[in-house]
Write a protein that holds these residues in place. Structure first.
Motif, PDB file in Angstrom:
ATOM      1  N   PHE A 175      -3.992  23.798  -6.757  1.00 17.21           N
ATOM      2  CA  PHE A 175      -2.827  23.059  -7.229  1.00 17.21           C
ATOM      3  C   PHE A 175      -2.693  23.214  -8.735  1.00 17.21           C
ATOM      4  N   GLU A 176      -1.463  23.122  -9.232  1.00 18.36           N
ATOM      5  CA  GLU A 176      -1.173  23.180 -10.654  1.00 18.36           C
ATOM      6  C   GLU A 176      -0.076  22.175 -10.989  1.00 18.36           C
ATOM      7  N   ASP A 177      -0.050  21.761 -12.269  1.00 20.68           N
ATOM      8  CA  ASP A 177       1.034  20.929 -12.791  1.00 20.68           C
ATOM      9  C   ASP A 177       1.295  19.719 -11.888  1.00 20.68           C
ATOM     10  N   VAL A 178       0.232  18.966 -11.621  1.00 16.69           N
ATOM     11  CA  VAL A 178       0.347  17.805 -10.740  1.00 16.69           C
ATOM     12  C   VAL A 178       0.898  16.619 -11.519  1.00 16.69           C
ATOM     13  N   LYS A 179       1.920  15.979 -10.998  1.00 16.76           N
ATOM     14  CA  LYS A 179       2.521  14.795 -11.600  1.00 16.76           C
ATOM     15  C   LYS A 179       2.582  13.704 -10.537  1.00 16.76           C
ATOM     16  N   PHE A 180       1.721  12.677 -10.693  1.00 14.98           N
ATOM     17  CA  PHE A 180       1.673  11.583  -9.735  1.00 14.98           C
ATOM     18  C   PHE A 180       2.772  10.568 -10.040  1.00 14.98           C
ATOM     19  N   PRO A 181       3.122   9.720  -9.086  1.00 17.54           N
ATOM     20  CA  PRO A 181       4.158   8.699  -9.332  1.00 17.54           C
ATOM     21  C   PRO A 181       3.753   7.775 -10.473  1.00 17.54           C
ATOM     22  N   SER A 182       4.752   7.332 -11.254  1.00 19.31           N
ATOM     23  CA  SER A 182       4.474   6.462 -12.400  1.00 19.31           C
ATOM     24  C   SER A 182       4.494   4.981 -12.037  1.00 19.31           C
ATOM     25  N   THR A 234       0.847  -1.195   0.000  1.00 19.46           N
ATOM     26  CA  THR A 234       0.000   0.000   0.000  1.00 19.46           C
ATOM     27  C   THR A 234       0.881   1.242   0.000  1.00 19.46           C
ATOM     28  N   ALA A 235       0.687   2.109  -0.987  1.00 23.62           N
ATOM     29  CA  ALA A 235       1.432   3.368  -1.100  1.00 23.62           C
ATOM     30  C   ALA A 235       0.468   4.530  -0.872  1.00 23.62           C
ATOM     31  N   THR A 236       0.862   5.463   0.003  1.00 18.26           N
ATOM     32  CA  THR A 236       0.002   6.596   0.366  1.00 18.26           C
ATOM     33  C   THR A 236       0.712   7.905   0.049  1.00 18.26           C
ATOM     34  N   LEU A 237       0.051   8.755  -0.735  1.00 14.94           N
ATOM     35  CA  LEU A 237       0.575  10.074  -1.077  1.00 14.94           C
ATOM     36  C   LEU A 237      -0.143  11.118  -0.223  1.00 14.94           C
ATOM     37  N   LYS A 238       0.634  11.865   0.604  1.00 19.35           N
ATOM     38  CA  LYS A 238       0.048  12.822   1.533  1.00 19.35           C
ATOM     39  C   LYS A 238       0.643  14.207   1.357  1.00 19.35           C
ATOM     40  N   LEU A 239      -0.152  15.193   1.722  1.00 17.88           N
ATOM     41  CA  LEU A 239       0.279  16.587   1.701  1.00 17.88           C
ATOM     42  C   LEU A 239       0.213  17.142   3.116  1.00 17.88           C
ATOM     43  N   TYR A 240       1.299  17.800   3.558  1.00 16.56           N
ATOM     44  CA  TYR A 240       1.370  18.427   4.872  1.00 16.56           C
ATOM     45  C   TYR A 240       1.592  19.934   4.680  1.00 16.56           C
ATOM     46  N   THR A 241       0.871  20.740   5.441  1.00 18.56           N
ATOM     47  CA  THR A 241       1.007  22.189   5.286  1.00 18.56           C
ATOM     48  C   THR A 241       0.736  22.908   6.600  1.00 18.56           C
ATOM     49  N   LYS A 250       4.379  27.601  -5.251  1.00 18.76           N
ATOM     50  CA  LYS A 250       5.461  26.869  -4.607  1.00 18.76           C
ATOM     51  C   LYS A 250       5.475  25.424  -5.134  1.00 18.76           C
ATOM     52  N   ARG A 251       6.590  25.042  -5.794  1.00 17.65           N
ATOM     53  CA  ARG A 251       6.718  23.672  -6.308  1.00 17.65           C
ATOM     54  C   ARG A 251       7.256  22.761  -5.211  1.00 17.65           C
ATOM     55  N   ILE A 252       6.581  21.643  -5.000  1.00 10.97           N
ATOM     56  CA  ILE A 252       7.007  20.673  -4.007  1.00 10.97           C
ATOM     57  C   ILE A 252       7.079  19.289  -4.659  1.00 10.97           C
ATOM     58  N   SER A 253       7.809  18.372  -4.055  1.00 11.23           N
ATOM     59  CA  SER A 253       7.951  17.015  -4.594  1.00 11.23           C
ATOM     60  C   SER A 253       8.258  16.049  -3.457  1.00 11.23           C
ATOM     61  N   THR A 254       7.996  14.787  -3.715  1.00  9.76           N
ATOM     62  CA  THR A 254       8.337  13.744  -2.755  1.00  9.76           C
ATOM     63  C   THR A 254       9.762  13.268  -3.010  1.00  9.76           C
ATOM     64  N   ALA A 255      10.301  12.582  -2.056  1.00 12.36           N
ATOM     65  CA  ALA A 255      11.605  11.948  -2.251  1.00 12.36           C
ATOM     66  C   ALA A 255      11.414  10.620  -2.985  1.00 12.36           C
ATOM     67  N   ALA A 256      12.427  10.205  -3.731  1.00 13.30           N
ATOM     68  CA  ALA A 256      12.376   8.905  -4.397  1.00 13.30           C
ATOM     69  C   ALA A 256      12.342   7.801  -3.347  1.00 13.30           C
ATOM     70  N   ALA A 258       6.832  12.277  -6.933  1.00  8.74           N
ATOM     71  CA  ALA A 258       5.638  13.000  -7.370  1.00  8.74           C
ATOM     72  C   ALA A 258       5.892  14.492  -7.214  1.00  8.74           C
ATOM     73  N   GLN A 259       5.273  15.292  -8.090  1.00  8.47           N
ATOM     74  CA  GLN A 259       5.500  16.735  -8.066  1.00  8.47           C
ATOM     75  C   GLN A 259       4.182  17.485  -8.232  1.00  8.47           C
ATOM     76  N   MET A 260       4.154  18.706  -7.732  1.00  6.45           N
ATOM     77  CA  MET A 260       3.011  19.589  -7.962  1.00  6.45           C
ATOM     78  C   MET A 260       3.397  21.021  -7.587  1.00  6.45           C
ATOM     79  N   VAL A 261       2.598  21.957  -8.083  1.00  4.54           N
ATOM     80  CA  VAL A 261       2.751  23.368  -7.728  1.00  4.54           C
ATOM     81  C   VAL A 261       1.570  23.761  -6.862  1.00  4.54           C
TER      82      VAL A 261
END
Length: 332
Positions: free
Chosen positions: A31-38, A17-24, A120-126, A88-91
């Motif tokens: 959000f803009e230019d969202v790129k989910f993991p491939s 199970t993989a979970t993508l979360k946003l903390y703020t 603000k562009r943010i991304s996850t770590a590999a 994963a990346q997003m603005v």
């Protein structure tokens, strides 16, 4: 933004199970230019994808944030080794409070905004997942299952007659890579005509339908059905089986010559045609043929007719030539 896995080391085919979360800690307007993991090298299924981003308080690295689940996946590795999941990346459109730029006018509160939008562009770590290969010595009835499963078999009809279409239905239930399971091989009597297996999924149950048509009456036995899988808890292969199904096929109500083609609709909704009989024999008796006569081109009249046409053409050419010569002989 973080991408977390519930496991860091698995065997080939084990679900993760993989979970993508946003903390703020600030207000986010969008959000803009969202790129989910491939998820290259994985079979992937989205299990949770909220339509709206809803935040709740959560602690991360000793600090309190507003956290929200963006997506949750079920991923199954398709090859062994260290598999890397790309970031994963997003603005984020962040609402930032402006510095005090008031002129002292009473109209500033009406025409000036206290906040501005910053991108603000943010991304996850590999993320790396270590995948071990399955051990050697898999049973012949192994169908790719990794997890823990149970099976059950049933017939679509309680009573059968010759040329009646029916199905054996095998249901696999449990936890693991259900969507990756292949259809187990089932031994049917040689007098049964077997068709392609149909597969369907319903929650945590995967069904395999084996359509067949008995061509002769009698007492038959199908199975037993064996199903092997790799048990994660015991780190070993396990084989489960069902009892053999006894099938009594009665004679058809009509003879083979009167049997017509009737369709059979299976569990998945696809048709299987009842052919009526196995072999359509060719005629072995003496045929009642009649002589149709000789062809006209092989008769004596045909060359005579050709000679007459050629001779007529020559005579006509001579007459036309003589007539033209006579008309051209005019005194001046």
């Amino acid at each position: 933004m973080t991408l977390s896995l519930d496991k860091t080391e698995v065997v080939l085919g084990e679900p993760v199970t993989a979970t993508l979360k946003l903390y703020t800690k600030v207000s986010i307007a969008g959000f803009e230019d969202v790129k989910f993991p491939s998820f290259d090298g994985f079979w992937t299924q989205i299990t949770e994808s909220p339509n709206t981003v809803e935040f709740h308080r959560e602690s991360l690295n000793g600090e309190v944030y507003d956290a929200s689940v963006l997506r949750r996946y079920s991923i199954v590795p398709q090859k062994a080794g260290d598999l890397v999941i790309d970031p994963a990346q997003m603005v984020c459109l962040v609402q930032v409070k402006n510095r005090n730029s008031s002129t002292g006018s009473i109209f500033d509160s009406f025409f000036q905004s206290d906040y501005s939008t910053v991108r603000k562009r943010i991304s996850t770590a590999a993320v790396t997942l270590k995948v071990r290969p399955l051990p050697q010595g898999a049973p012949e009835s192994f169908c790719g299952g990794v997890g823990k499963f149970n099976i059950a078999v049933m017939l679509s009809k309680d009573s059968l007659r010759v040329h009646d279409a029916a199905s054996l239905i095998l249901k696999v239930k449990g936890e693991g890579n259900l969507n990756m399971l292949e259809a187990p091989k089932i031994k049917f009597p040689s007098d049964f005509e077997i068709y392609d297996v149909k597969t369907s999924d319903d929650g945590n149950i995967r069904s395999f339908e084996y359509p067949f048509i008995p061509r002769h009456h009698g007492d038959y036995s199908i199975g037993p059905v064996e199903f092997s899988y790799y048990d994660i808890e015991s780190n070993s292969y396990k084989t489960i089986s069902t009892q053999a199904l006894d099938v009594q096929v009665e004679k058809s109500l009509v003879s083979d010559s009167q049997t017509v083609s009737t369709p059979f609709v299976g569990v998945v909704g696809k048709d299987v045609k009842n052919l009526g009989s196995d072999i359509r024999y060719i005629c072995v008796t003496k045929p009642n043929l009649k002589k149709s006569g000789d062809l006209f081109v092989n008769s004596l009249l045909f060359p005579l007719l050709i000679a007459f046409l050629i001779l007529s053409a020559i005579v006509l050419y001579v007459l036309i030539t003589a007539f033209r010569k006579r008309r051209s002989d005019v005194l001046s």
